[in-house]
Design an enzyme around this catalytic site. Structure first.
Site, PDB file in Angstrom:
ATOM      1  N   GLU A 229       0.877  -1.185   0.000  1.00  0.00           N
ATOM      2  CA  GLU A 229       0.000   0.000   0.000  1.00  0.00           C
ATOM      3  C   GLU A 229       0.899   1.215   0.000  1.00  0.00           C
ATOM      4  O   GLU A 229       1.500   1.540   1.032  1.00  0.00           O
ATOM      5  CB  GLU A 229      -0.886  -0.001   1.257  1.00  0.00           C
ATOM      6  CG  GLU A 229      -1.916  -1.097   1.309  1.00  0.00           C
ATOM      7  CD  GLU A 229      -3.055  -0.902   0.321  1.00  0.00           C
ATOM      8  OE1 GLU A 229      -3.090   0.126  -0.388  1.00  0.00           O
ATOM      9  OE2 GLU A 229      -3.906  -1.801   0.249  1.00  0.00           O
ATOM     10  N   CYS A 263      -2.456   9.379   2.579  1.00  0.00           N
ATOM     11  CA  CYS A 263      -1.934   8.748   1.351  1.00  0.00           C
ATOM     12  C   CYS A 263      -2.846   9.014   0.154  1.00  0.00           C
ATOM     13  O   CYS A 263      -2.378   9.305  -0.943  1.00  0.00           O
ATOM     14  CB  CYS A 263      -1.755   7.253   1.566  1.00  0.00           C
ATOM     15  SG  CYS A 263      -3.226   6.419   2.157  1.00  0.00           S
TER      16      CYS A 263
HETATM   17  P1  NAD Z   1       8.516   5.128   4.430  1.00  0.00           P
HETATM   18  O1  NAD Z   1       8.432   4.189   3.292  1.00  0.00           O
HETATM   19  O2  NAD Z   1       9.714   5.975   4.558  1.00  0.00           O
HETATM   20  O3  NAD Z   1       8.400   4.317   5.808  1.00  0.00           O
HETATM   21  C1  NAD Z   1       7.331   3.464   6.085  1.00  0.00           C
HETATM   22  C2  NAD Z   1       7.807   2.354   7.013  1.00  0.00           C
HETATM   23  O4  NAD Z   1       8.782   1.573   6.322  1.00  0.00           O
HETATM   24  C3  NAD Z   1       8.488   2.848   8.285  1.00  0.00           C
HETATM   25  O5  NAD Z   1       8.128   1.987   9.333  1.00  0.00           O
HETATM   26  C4  NAD Z   1       9.972   2.706   7.944  1.00  0.00           C
HETATM   27  O6  NAD Z   1      10.787   2.536   9.086  1.00  0.00           O
HETATM   28  C5  NAD Z   1       9.964   1.461   7.091  1.00  0.00           C
HETATM   29  N1  NAD Z   1      11.083   1.339   6.147  1.00  0.00           N
HETATM   30  C6  NAD Z   1      11.745   2.342   5.515  1.00  0.00           C
HETATM   31  N2  NAD Z   1      12.702   1.819   4.699  1.00  0.00           N
HETATM   32  C7  NAD Z   1      12.617   0.468   4.820  1.00  0.00           C
HETATM   33  C8  NAD Z   1      13.335  -0.625   4.242  1.00  0.00           C
HETATM   34  N3  NAD Z   1      14.318  -0.428   3.354  1.00  0.00           N
HETATM   35  N4  NAD Z   1      12.990  -1.886   4.580  1.00  0.00           N
HETATM   36  C9  NAD Z   1      11.981  -2.107   5.456  1.00  0.00           C
HETATM   37  N5  NAD Z   1      11.290  -1.117   6.066  1.00  0.00           N
HETATM   38  C10 NAD Z   1      11.594   0.165   5.738  1.00  0.00           C
HETATM   39  O7  NAD Z   1       7.199   6.005   4.387  1.00  0.00           O
HETATM   40  P2  NAD Z   1       6.820   7.246   5.322  1.00  0.00           P
HETATM   41  O8  NAD Z   1       7.450   8.464   4.790  1.00  0.00           O
HETATM   42  O9  NAD Z   1       7.034   6.888   6.748  1.00  0.00           O
HETATM   43  O10 NAD Z   1       5.232   7.308   5.120  1.00  0.00           O
HETATM   44  C11 NAD Z   1       4.593   8.123   4.215  1.00  0.00           C
HETATM   45  C12 NAD Z   1       4.248   7.346   2.960  1.00  0.00           C
HETATM   46  O11 NAD Z   1       3.328   6.302   3.250  1.00  0.00           O
HETATM   47  C13 NAD Z   1       3.548   8.217   1.951  1.00  0.00           C
HETATM   48  O12 NAD Z   1       4.083   7.938   0.680  1.00  0.00           O
HETATM   49  C14 NAD Z   1       2.091   7.758   2.023  1.00  0.00           C
HETATM   50  O13 NAD Z   1       1.355   7.994   0.861  1.00  0.00           O
HETATM   51  C15 NAD Z   1       2.271   6.307   2.302  1.00  0.00           C
HETATM   52  N6  NAD Z   1       1.041   5.708   2.868  1.00  0.00           N
HETATM   53  C16 NAD Z   1       0.327   4.845   2.089  1.00  0.00           C
HETATM   54  C17 NAD Z   1      -0.866   4.306   2.575  1.00  0.00           C
HETATM   55  C18 NAD Z   1      -1.709   3.391   1.731  1.00  0.00           C
HETATM   56  O14 NAD Z   1      -2.583   2.727   2.280  1.00  0.00           O
HETATM   57  N7  NAD Z   1      -1.506   3.317   0.430  1.00  0.00           N
HETATM   58  C19 NAD Z   1      -1.296   4.627   3.857  1.00  0.00           C
HETATM   59  C20 NAD Z   1      -0.541   5.494   4.625  1.00  0.00           C
HETATM   60  C21 NAD Z   1       0.645   6.035   4.114  1.00  0.00           C
END
Ligand code: NAD
Length: 457
Positions: A229, A263
């Site tokens: 997602e 998101c």
């Molecule tokens: P992010 O991808 O930086 O981090 C999300 C999670 O992934 C965090 O827990 C982070 O620690 C972890 N993470 C980061 N790099 C990783 C890796 N290499 N391996 C494993 N885990 C890793 O995202 P963010 O900036 O924290 O969140 C915002 C983003 O989330 C926005 O793009 C938003 O649109 C998206 N989002 C999507 C939905 C959906 O349902 N489609 C819902 C909420 C947020």
């Protein structure tokens, strides 16, 4: 051992810290999951749902504590944090109420000699990783349906909200789940990497498109499922016959509430040229009335951004647009009179397609607005993005709404004030917004594997 420090984005005060999980701890939690999975599967849907109901009761019993912590840690206005807890409980209950309907064995073929029965079986140990933007529902959406489907979960919340993560772990512990069914690890992306590279059977990820791409590669190497997602840049098409007074609050909420950190929030408004000036005027009037402030203040509509990093990223996107000639109708800068990571609600026009505020996902209270002349052009502009999560159409013409909805390349479309959020309806995106759908029968399908048994009668 290093610590994750939690900071209140409304005032930059330190709220506390949580120790980062070590590689050894992460591996132990995965191993515990493997040990626990057959017992959890053996309980069947009814047995699992019974135990998980206790978790929902405990979430609701501690609603004020959860909501208040989410507001302090993430900056979500308190009224919205409370609603997020209630909504999450509603979704969780739905998963439990409907699991049997979608997961019970199903006879799919039968003649006088044989019959085929489909079993929906759990996949195993699931690595669930979520971002910070909805501390309660990100968690419930990610793990609730998976657990009742019979998977066991090792969960990692975002490094921005470690205390909310800890509270959830406590609630699960007090709800009496057998050891290894749900466990939690703490840390940033590096910790997430250790988890997904461990001995897991499925990745369930909510977060950015960049991280999603990395996780998809990890899953490919292991040949396991990745349920992704990801980010979005939802278009909103505002036709000349749309009733601005009827839909103004929806547009405002979809872009500015949660400080624009949703998101599937409306991130690009595409307005018919004949009603452009009037629409901008109305939006400006509403934005000027918006109450920006501390997330714990009951009157606050728009809180801070979650972190300094997020504020700087947003600032960079708007500054780049300024350097390329964008017109600032409202905002366009930090809210300097407030002590936290606040950005003024912003409306931008004179947008060029190559500007970051248009091309990239903008996770903040900034609305870029462009014009169109024909329906065809509006659809083209709406689809001119890598993302395909949510979209919004504003028109009084139902036929046109349906025609445009069918051509928009997103997983979800909302017409006027209608919300597409329901626990029975699919949530998810196409293009770079993800793979798979949460909720409903769609979520159960993603989170289980099917087996067909052919038997003689
Ligand atoms: P992010 O991808 O930086 O981090 C999300 C999670 O992934 C965090 O827990 C982070 O620690 C972890 N993470 C980061 N790099 C990783 C890796 N290499 N391996 C494993 N885990 C890793 O995202 P963010 O900036 O924290 O969140 C915002 C983003 O989330 C926005 O793009 C938003 O649109 C998206 N989002 C999507 C939905 C959906 O349902 N489609 C819902 C909420 C947020």
């Amino acid at each position: 051992m290093s610590k994750l420090i939690s900071i209140n984005p409304s005032n930059k005060k330190v709220l506390g810290g949580i120790e980062v999980s070590t590689e050894k701890e992460i591996k132990e939690k995965i191993t515990q999951g493997h040990k626990a999975k057959s017992g959890w599967r053996g309980l069947g849907v009814e047995g699992r749902a019974k135990i998980l109901r206790k978790t929902i009761e405990n979430i609701l019993r501690r609603k004020e504590e959860i909501a208040s912590l989410a507001s302090q840690e993430m900056g979500m206005p308190i009224t919205l944090s409370r609603a997020d807890v209630d909504d999450s409980a509603h979704y969780f209950n739905w998963y439990l109420d409907n699991a049997e309907k979608y997961l019970d064995p199903e006879v799919i073929f039968e003649n006088e000699k044989i019959k085929h029965t489909i079993l929906y079986e759990p996949i195993g140990v699931s690595a669930n990783i979520v971002p910070w933007n909805f501390p309660t529902s990100n968690f419930v959406w990610s793990v609730g349906q998976s657990l009742v489907s019979g998977n066991v979960v090792v969960f990692k919340n975002s490094e921005e909200v470690p205390l909310s993560g800890k509270l959830v772990e406590e609630i699960f512990e007090e709800s009496g789940l057998p050891k290894g069914i749900f466990s939690e690890i703490y840390g940033d992306g590096e910790v997430g990497k250790i988890l997904v590279n461990g001995d897991i059977d499925i990745i369930c990820f909510t977060g950015s498109t960049n991280t999603g791409k990395y996780l998809y590669k990890v899953a490919a190497e292991k040949l396991i499922r990745a349920f992704l997602e990801l980010g979005g840049s939802a278009p909103g098409i505002f036709f000349e016959d749309a009733d601005i007074d009827r839909v103004l609050e929806t547009i405002f909420a979809n872009r500015f509430l949660y400080s624009g950190q949703i998101c599937d929030g409306l991130k690009r408004l595409i307005v018919h040229k004949d009603v452009f000036n009037k629409t901008i005027e109305k939006l400006l009037e509403r934005v000027r009335k918006a109450r920006v402030g501390d997330a714990l203040d009951e009157k606050t509509e728009i809180g801070p951004l979650v972190s300094q990093r997020q504020l700087e990223r947003l600032e960079d996107q708007v500054e780049e647009a300024k350097s390329k000639g964008v017109k600032i109708v409202a905002g366009g800068k930090r809210a300097a009179d407030l002590p936290g990571f606040f950005y003024e609600p912003t409306i931008l026009t004179d947008i060029k397609p190559e500007m970051k505020v248009w091309k990239e996902e903008v996770f903040g209270p900034v609305l870029p607005v462009v014009t169109f002349e024909s329906e065809e052009e509006a659809i083209k502009i709406a689809n001119d993005t890598d993302y395909g999560l949510g979209s919004y159409i504003y028109t009084e013409d139902k036929e046109r709404a349906r025609r445009v909805a069918e051509q928009i390349q997103t997983g979800m479309v909302s017409v006027n004030n209608a919300s597409y959020l329901q626990p029975c309806s699919p949530f998810g995106g196409c293009k770079r917004s993800g793979i798979g759908r949460e909720h409903g029968k769609f979520g159960f399908n993603e989170l289980t594997q099917v087996k067909v048994i052919a038997e003689e009668k």
